[in-house]
Scaffold this active site. Structure first.
Site, PDB file in Angstrom:
ATOM      1  N   GLY A  91       0.835  -1.212   0.000  1.00 41.62           N
ATOM      2  CA  GLY A  91       0.000   0.000   0.000  1.00 41.62           C
ATOM      3  C   GLY A  91       0.861   1.250   0.000  1.00 41.62           C
ATOM      4  N   VAL A  92       2.012   1.158  -0.675  1.00 42.85           N
ATOM      5  CA  VAL A  92       3.054   2.197  -0.559  1.00 42.85           C
ATOM      6  C   VAL A  92       2.647   3.550  -1.156  1.00 42.85           C
ATOM      7  CG1 VAL A  92       4.251   1.657  -2.729  1.00 42.85           C
ATOM      8  CG2 VAL A  92       5.572   2.455  -0.733  1.00 42.85           C
ATOM      9  N   ARG A 125      -1.750   7.399   1.472  1.00 46.60           N
ATOM     10  CA  ARG A 125      -1.361   8.501   2.375  1.00 46.60           C
ATOM     11  C   ARG A 125      -0.339   8.017   3.392  1.00 46.60           C
ATOM     12  NH1 ARG A 125      -6.771   9.877   1.208  1.00 46.60           N
ATOM     13  NH2 ARG A 125      -7.403   8.015   2.328  1.00 46.60           N
ATOM     14  N   MET A 126      -0.633   6.873   4.035  1.00 46.30           N
ATOM     15  CA  MET A 126       0.302   6.347   5.034  1.00 46.30           C
ATOM     16  C   MET A 126       1.510   5.693   4.370  1.00 46.30           C
ATOM     17  SD  MET A 126      -0.231   7.058   8.097  1.00 46.30           S
ATOM     18  CE  MET A 126       1.042   5.948   8.689  1.00 46.30           C
ATOM     19  N   GLY A 134      -1.250  -1.724  10.273  1.00 50.50           N
ATOM     20  CA  GLY A 134      -1.926  -0.512  10.751  1.00 50.50           C
ATOM     21  C   GLY A 134      -3.313  -0.365  10.188  1.00 50.50           C
ATOM     22  N   THR A 135      -3.658  -1.227   9.242  1.00 47.87           N
ATOM     23  CA  THR A 135      -4.988  -1.199   8.621  1.00 47.87           C
ATOM     24  C   THR A 135      -6.069  -1.287   9.691  1.00 47.87           C
ATOM     25  OG1 THR A 135      -4.065  -2.312   6.702  1.00 47.87           O
ATOM     26  CG2 THR A 135      -6.459  -2.443   6.963  1.00 47.87           C
ATOM     27  N   ASN A 138      -3.529   2.385  16.252  1.00 49.90           N
ATOM     28  CA  ASN A 138      -2.875   3.699  16.264  1.00 49.90           C
ATOM     29  C   ASN A 138      -1.439   3.509  16.732  1.00 49.90           C
ATOM     30  OD1 ASN A 138      -2.070   6.418  17.099  1.00 49.90           O
ATOM     31  ND2 ASN A 138      -4.198   6.912  16.619  1.00 49.90           N
ATOM     32  N   HIS A 177     -12.093  12.597  11.839  1.00 48.96           N
ATOM     33  CA  HIS A 177     -11.081  12.293  10.818  1.00 48.96           C
ATOM     34  C   HIS A 177     -11.419  12.996   9.508  1.00 48.96           C
ATOM     35  CE1 HIS A 177      -9.805   9.011  13.507  1.00 48.96           C
ATOM     36  NE2 HIS A 177      -8.661   9.049  12.840  1.00 48.96           N
ATOM     37  N   LYS A 230     -11.681   9.071   4.970  1.00 52.03           N
ATOM     38  CA  LYS A 230     -11.661   7.841   5.795  1.00 52.03           C
ATOM     39  C   LYS A 230     -12.895   7.000   5.507  1.00 52.03           C
ATOM     40  CE  LYS A 230     -10.801   6.119  10.454  1.00 52.03           C
ATOM     41  NZ  LYS A 230      -9.834   5.141   9.952  1.00 52.03           N
ATOM     42  N   THR A 276      -8.970   3.420  16.273  1.00 49.56           N
ATOM     43  CA  THR A 276      -8.445   3.979  17.533  1.00 49.56           C
ATOM     44  C   THR A 276      -9.565   4.181  18.541  1.00 49.56           C
ATOM     45  OG1 THR A 276      -6.679   5.070  16.331  1.00 49.56           O
ATOM     46  CG2 THR A 276      -7.183   5.925  18.531  1.00 49.56           C
TER      47      THR A 276
HETATM   48  P1  NAD Z   1      -5.074   5.218   1.445  1.00 47.58           P
HETATM   49  O1  NAD Z   1      -6.336   4.877   0.736  1.00 47.58           O
HETATM   50  O2  NAD Z   1      -4.440   6.540   1.176  1.00 47.58           O
HETATM   51  O3  NAD Z   1      -3.966   4.081   1.154  1.00 47.58           O
HETATM   52  C1  NAD Z   1      -4.251   2.709   0.989  1.00 47.58           C
HETATM   53  C2  NAD Z   1      -3.353   2.188  -0.114  1.00 47.58           C
HETATM   54  O4  NAD Z   1      -3.554   0.771  -0.257  1.00 47.58           O
HETATM   55  C3  NAD Z   1      -3.680   2.824  -1.474  1.00 47.58           C
HETATM   56  O5  NAD Z   1      -2.508   3.312  -2.100  1.00 47.58           O
HETATM   57  C4  NAD Z   1      -4.265   1.666  -2.247  1.00 47.58           C
HETATM   58  O6  NAD Z   1      -4.059   1.765  -3.656  1.00 47.58           O
HETATM   59  C5  NAD Z   1      -3.491   0.487  -1.642  1.00 47.58           C
HETATM   60  N1  NAD Z   1      -4.046  -0.817  -2.014  1.00 47.58           N
HETATM   61  C6  NAD Z   1      -5.348  -1.126  -2.303  1.00 47.58           C
HETATM   62  N2  NAD Z   1      -5.441  -2.414  -2.698  1.00 47.58           N
HETATM   63  C7  NAD Z   1      -4.179  -2.938  -2.627  1.00 47.58           C
HETATM   64  C8  NAD Z   1      -3.625  -4.217  -2.904  1.00 47.58           C
HETATM   65  N3  NAD Z   1      -4.387  -5.240  -3.320  1.00 47.58           N
HETATM   66  N4  NAD Z   1      -2.290  -4.401  -2.740  1.00 47.58           N
HETATM   67  C9  NAD Z   1      -1.493  -3.381  -2.328  1.00 47.58           C
HETATM   68  N5  NAD Z   1      -1.968  -2.139  -2.042  1.00 47.58           N
HETATM   69  C10 NAD Z   1      -3.284  -1.912  -2.193  1.00 47.58           C
HETATM   70  O7  NAD Z   1      -5.394   5.070   2.987  1.00 47.58           O
HETATM   71  P2  NAD Z   1      -4.542   5.607   4.240  1.00 47.58           P
HETATM   72  O8  NAD Z   1      -5.107   6.905   4.707  1.00 47.58           O
HETATM   73  O9  NAD Z   1      -3.074   5.498   3.950  1.00 47.58           O
HETATM   74  O10 NAD Z   1      -4.977   4.540   5.349  1.00 47.58           O
HETATM   75  C11 NAD Z   1      -4.762   3.154   5.140  1.00 47.58           C
HETATM   76  C12 NAD Z   1      -5.247   2.371   6.365  1.00 47.58           C
HETATM   77  O11 NAD Z   1      -4.434   2.700   7.490  1.00 47.58           O
HETATM   78  C13 NAD Z   1      -6.692   2.679   6.796  1.00 47.58           C
HETATM   79  O12 NAD Z   1      -7.279   1.489   7.262  1.00 47.58           O
HETATM   80  C14 NAD Z   1      -6.521   3.670   7.922  1.00 47.58           C
HETATM   81  O13 NAD Z   1      -7.603   3.696   8.819  1.00 47.58           O
HETATM   82  C15 NAD Z   1      -5.275   3.105   8.568  1.00 47.58           C
HETATM   83  N6  NAD Z   1      -4.518   4.030   9.397  1.00 47.58           N
HETATM   84  C16 NAD Z   1      -4.015   3.508  10.551  1.00 47.58           C
HETATM   85  C17 NAD Z   1      -3.219   4.278  11.369  1.00 47.58           C
HETATM   86  C18 NAD Z   1      -2.594   3.641  12.586  1.00 47.58           C
HETATM   87  O14 NAD Z   1      -1.827   4.321  13.325  1.00 47.58           O
HETATM   88  N7  NAD Z   1      -2.836   2.354  12.822  1.00 47.58           N
HETATM   89  C19 NAD Z   1      -2.955   5.614  11.039  1.00 47.58           C
HETATM   90  C20 NAD Z   1      -3.484   6.121   9.855  1.00 47.58           C
HETATM   91  C21 NAD Z   1      -4.255   5.313   9.023  1.00 47.58           C
END
Ligand code: NAD
Length: 282
Positions: A11-12, A15-16, A110-111, A136, A167, A171, A178
């Site tokens: 998921g590089v 945003r994260m 972190g998902t 989180n 958020h 989202k 969290t």
């Molecule tokens: P985002 O949508 O910006 O990023 C997700 C990425 O995953 C995208 O680039 C998407 O194309 C990619 N993706 C989708 N299908 C895929 C696959 N089959 N293989 C590889 N990559 C794939 O979302 P985000 O804001 O970066 O948040 C991602 C997750 O992290 C959410 O669940 C969010 O709630 C969570 N999050 C957790 C924390 C924490 O501290 N635990 C903090 C922030 C966000």
């Protein structure tokens, strides 16, 4: 494990994901002369429709060329890395879980937004490999889990407990992982089962508040990185404990810290409190 922890990111391009590349790069390069870098980004993936496929992960994240091309194959990322960090979607994480077990690759997940039965699948995989799964990764939020649990135990039944989170408009899950994690930590501290007492929505003629319930309220809008409040409301006074994240880098730094920690652990399901030493029942 090699001396340098080889990190892969699934998921590089998200945003994260981009923040994780920057955080890994910062850890890899912030070493004094003669020191060995603690980690290196070696592999990265995103989904097939993503327009960044084939580009260099470092360039996409704005840290310069890292010679890590973004691919679509999550399995190769698992094979080439000592540890894989994943901030994607529950369906994505679950789709490669068996392969992570087969390649014995520790995970930092972190998902958020997993259903209870999906969390059971993570728990089962964690019998074979070490997994850090945290809603989180910030230091402040994990300290808030501990403090709010202690406050709940001290205040007792006379105070009603509500959790409010806000958020950004993109989202997709609610309430936030969290907020649920905060609710679970509080519920555990006061001998309640969150599944039994959680009220996730109120509308119309709801009747009076159930005294032992834990209520949740969700706000979505703009570019809010993540705000969480535990509200303890009594007669004539209320106490609020609030955390506000102003940058996703706090989550990314925590996840990279977890990645450097998890490779040395036995199989098990860990969270950030294990790494920070904040676990209330430790
Ligand atoms: P985002 O949508 O910006 O990023 C997700 C990425 O995953 C995208 O680039 C998407 O194309 C990619 N993706 C989708 N299908 C895929 C696959 N089959 N293989 C590889 N990559 C794939 O979302 P985000 O804001 O970066 O948040 C991602 C997750 O992290 C959410 O669940 C969010 O709630 C969570 N999050 C957790 C924390 C924490 O501290 N635990 C903090 C922030 C966000």
């Amino acid at each position: 494990m090699s001396e340098i922890t080889k990190i892969g990111i699934i998921g590089v391009a998200g945003r994260m994901g981009r923040m994780l590349v920057e955080a890994t790069h910062t850890r890899a390069t912030a070493v004094a002369d003669g020191e060995t870098a603690p980690c290196a980004l070696v592999a990265a993936s995103d989904h097939a429709g993503c327009e960044e496929i084939g580009r260099d992960a470092g360039e996409v994240a704005g840290v310069g060329t890292l010679d890590v091309s973004i691919r679509t194959d999550n399995q190769t990322v698992l094979k080439e890395s000592d540890v894989v960090i994943d901030f994607t979607l529950p369906a994505v994480t679950l789709s490669y879980l068996d392969k992570a077990v087969a390649s014995k690759t520790p995970l930092v997940i972190g998902t958020t937004g997993f259903k209870p039965e999906e969390i059971e699948r993570l728990r089962s995989a964690a019998q074979e490999i070490p997994i850090v799964f945290a809603p989180n990764f910030s230091v402040g939020v994990n300290l808030m889990f501990k403090v709010a649990s202690e406050v709940a135990a001290i205040l007792g039944e006379a105070f009603d407990i509500e959790i409010i989170e806000a958020h950004h408009r993109h989202k997709v899950d609610a309430p936030s992982g969290t907020a649920i994690g905060l609710g679970q930590a509080i519920a555990e501290a006061i001998d309640r089962n969150l599944d039994d007492v959680a009220v996730y929505a109120r509308e119309g003629h709801t009747g009076p508040r159930e005294s032992r319930s834990i209520g949740f309220a969700t706000v979505r809008g703009g570019d809010i990185v993540g705000d969480h409040t535990a509200l303890f409301a009594g007669d004539g006074e209320r106490l609020e404990i609030t955390h506000k994240a102003s940058s996703r880098m706090t989550f990314a730094n925590g996840a990279v810290r977890a990645a450097l920690w998890v490779g040395a652990q036995s199989p098990g399901l860990y969270d950030m409190r294990d790494i920070l030493g904040f676990r209330t029942n430790a």
